[in-house]
Design a protein around this motif. Structure first.
Motif, PDB file in Angstrom:
ATOM      1  N   ARG A  67      -8.454   5.034  17.345  1.00  0.00           N
ATOM      2  CA  ARG A  67      -8.901   4.046  18.334  1.00  0.00           C
ATOM      3  C   ARG A  67      -8.808   4.614  19.744  1.00  0.00           C
ATOM      4  N   ASP A  68      -7.689   5.279  20.046  1.00  0.00           N
ATOM      5  CA  ASP A  68      -7.515   5.839  21.388  1.00  0.00           C
ATOM      6  C   ASP A  68      -8.545   6.922  21.682  1.00  0.00           C
ATOM      7  N   VAL A  69      -8.918   7.677  20.649  1.00  0.00           N
ATOM      8  CA  VAL A  69      -9.949   8.699  20.840  1.00  0.00           C
ATOM      9  C   VAL A  69     -11.294   8.041  21.126  1.00  0.00           C
ATOM     10  N   VAL A  70     -11.631   7.015  20.340  1.00  0.00           N
ATOM     11  CA  VAL A  70     -12.913   6.322  20.525  1.00  0.00           C
ATOM     12  C   VAL A  70     -12.994   5.689  21.906  1.00  0.00           C
ATOM     13  N   GLY A  74      -7.174   9.070  24.899  1.00  0.00           N
ATOM     14  CA  GLY A  74      -6.341  10.213  24.570  1.00  0.00           C
ATOM     15  C   GLY A  74      -4.964   9.761  24.108  1.00  0.00           C
ATOM     16  N   TYR A  75      -4.210  10.667  23.520  1.00  0.00           N
ATOM     17  CA  TYR A  75      -2.856  10.330  23.077  1.00  0.00           C
ATOM     18  C   TYR A  75      -2.022  11.606  22.978  1.00  0.00           C
ATOM     19  N   ASP A  76      -0.720  11.418  22.899  1.00  0.00           N
ATOM     20  CA  ASP A  76       0.220  12.535  22.780  1.00  0.00           C
ATOM     21  C   ASP A  76       0.883  12.461  21.415  1.00  0.00           C
ATOM     22  N   ARG A  77       0.637  13.472  20.598  1.00  0.00           N
ATOM     23  CA  ARG A  77       1.314  13.576  19.292  1.00  0.00           C
ATOM     24  C   ARG A  77       1.505  15.056  18.982  1.00  0.00           C
ATOM     25  N   GLN A  78       2.738  15.446  18.753  1.00  0.00           N
ATOM     26  CA  GLN A  78       3.062  16.823  18.402  1.00  0.00           C
ATOM     27  C   GLN A  78       3.765  16.801  17.053  1.00  0.00           C
TER      28      GLN A  78
END
Length: 251
Positions: A67-70, A74-78
């Motif tokens: 959803r954040d990409v659409v 953007g988002y932070d995930r490592q």
């Protein structure tokens, strides 16, 4: 009464009407079959992905991340492997979210029955979601309380718990859980809230992150209020006595 003889055009038109009707019915049946096949494919896709996610180098993303990409947020995930996550986190999350994690097969049916009985009695219900259920929701479904989502969530949780090892399931959960707006996974959460890696989280930090999971938008692990700190201390005490409860992950 004069009888008007049927013309050739009348005969052709009369024959054409059933043919047109038959063609419309054929198209309807064809489109209905296609719709059913598409629906079946949509329902089957999560189960196919569950099998795919058994491969350790595959790093699943959640529906919220998509959803954040659409939405171009953007988002932070490592991603971080299970063995690189502090046991403090695993213990705290288990005792906060799903104390019977090592004992059930995806769904805590006893807790589920209690919730159903409370709902039928008109009482306010508490959550009965297990870690496998929350993982299934995060990966394949949506937020919000509804019977439709829960009906889809339960079989997904059972299959995921059956197909994945307990370690793999916990690894996926801790890497897709949301710990703030655009903050996904324990590594990003640890760095965002405490400026440390997931492997170096203290017991207090782990407990604060665990108790913020139900609503990370209002429960800020990095800036806890008195209520959150009190709840974190309770979970920390439970985590310190978790011993037998986490054997499926560390034996």
């Amino acid at each position: 009464m004069d009888i008007v003889p049927e013309t050739r055009e009348d005969t052709i038109e009369r024959k054409a009407e059933p043919d047109a009707r038959d063609g419309w019915m054929t198209r309807l049946r064809r489109n209905w079959r296609r719709l059913c096949l598409a629906l079946l494919a949509f329902i089957a896709l999560p189960y196919v992905l569950i099998v795919l996610y058994t491969v350790e180098f595959v790093r699943p993303v959640s529906t919220l991340m998509l959803r954040d990409v659409v939405l171009l947020r953007g988002y932070d995930r490592q991603w971080v492997d299970f063995e690189d996550i502090s046991p403090n986190v695993v213990r705290a999350v288990m005792m906060s979210e799903d104390g019977q994690y090592c004992r059930h097969a995806g769904v805590d049916w006893g807790a589920m029955r209690e919730v159903v009985n409370e709902a039928l009695a008109g009482e306010q219900t508490r959550g009965a979601s297990t870690i496998p259920m929350q993982t299934a929701k995060n990966l394949f479904l949506w937020n919000g309380r509804s019977f439709v989502r829960k009906a889809m969530e339960v079989p997904l949780a059972v299959v995921a718990d059956f197909v994945w090892s307990k370690r793999r399931l916990m690894e996926i959960y801790l890497n897709v859980a949301e710990w703030g707006p655009g903050i996904y996974g324990i590594e990003a959460a640890a760095q965002y809230h405490f400026n440390v890696s997931a492997g170096k989280l203290s017991r207090r930090q782990a407990a604060l992150l665990a108790v913020s999971l139900p609503n990370p938008y209002t429960r800020n692990a990095g800036k806890p209020g008195p209520g959150l700190q009190s709840l974190a201390r309770l979970i920390d005490r439970r985590a310190g006595r978790s011993g037998d409860y986490i054997k499926c992950l560390y034996d």
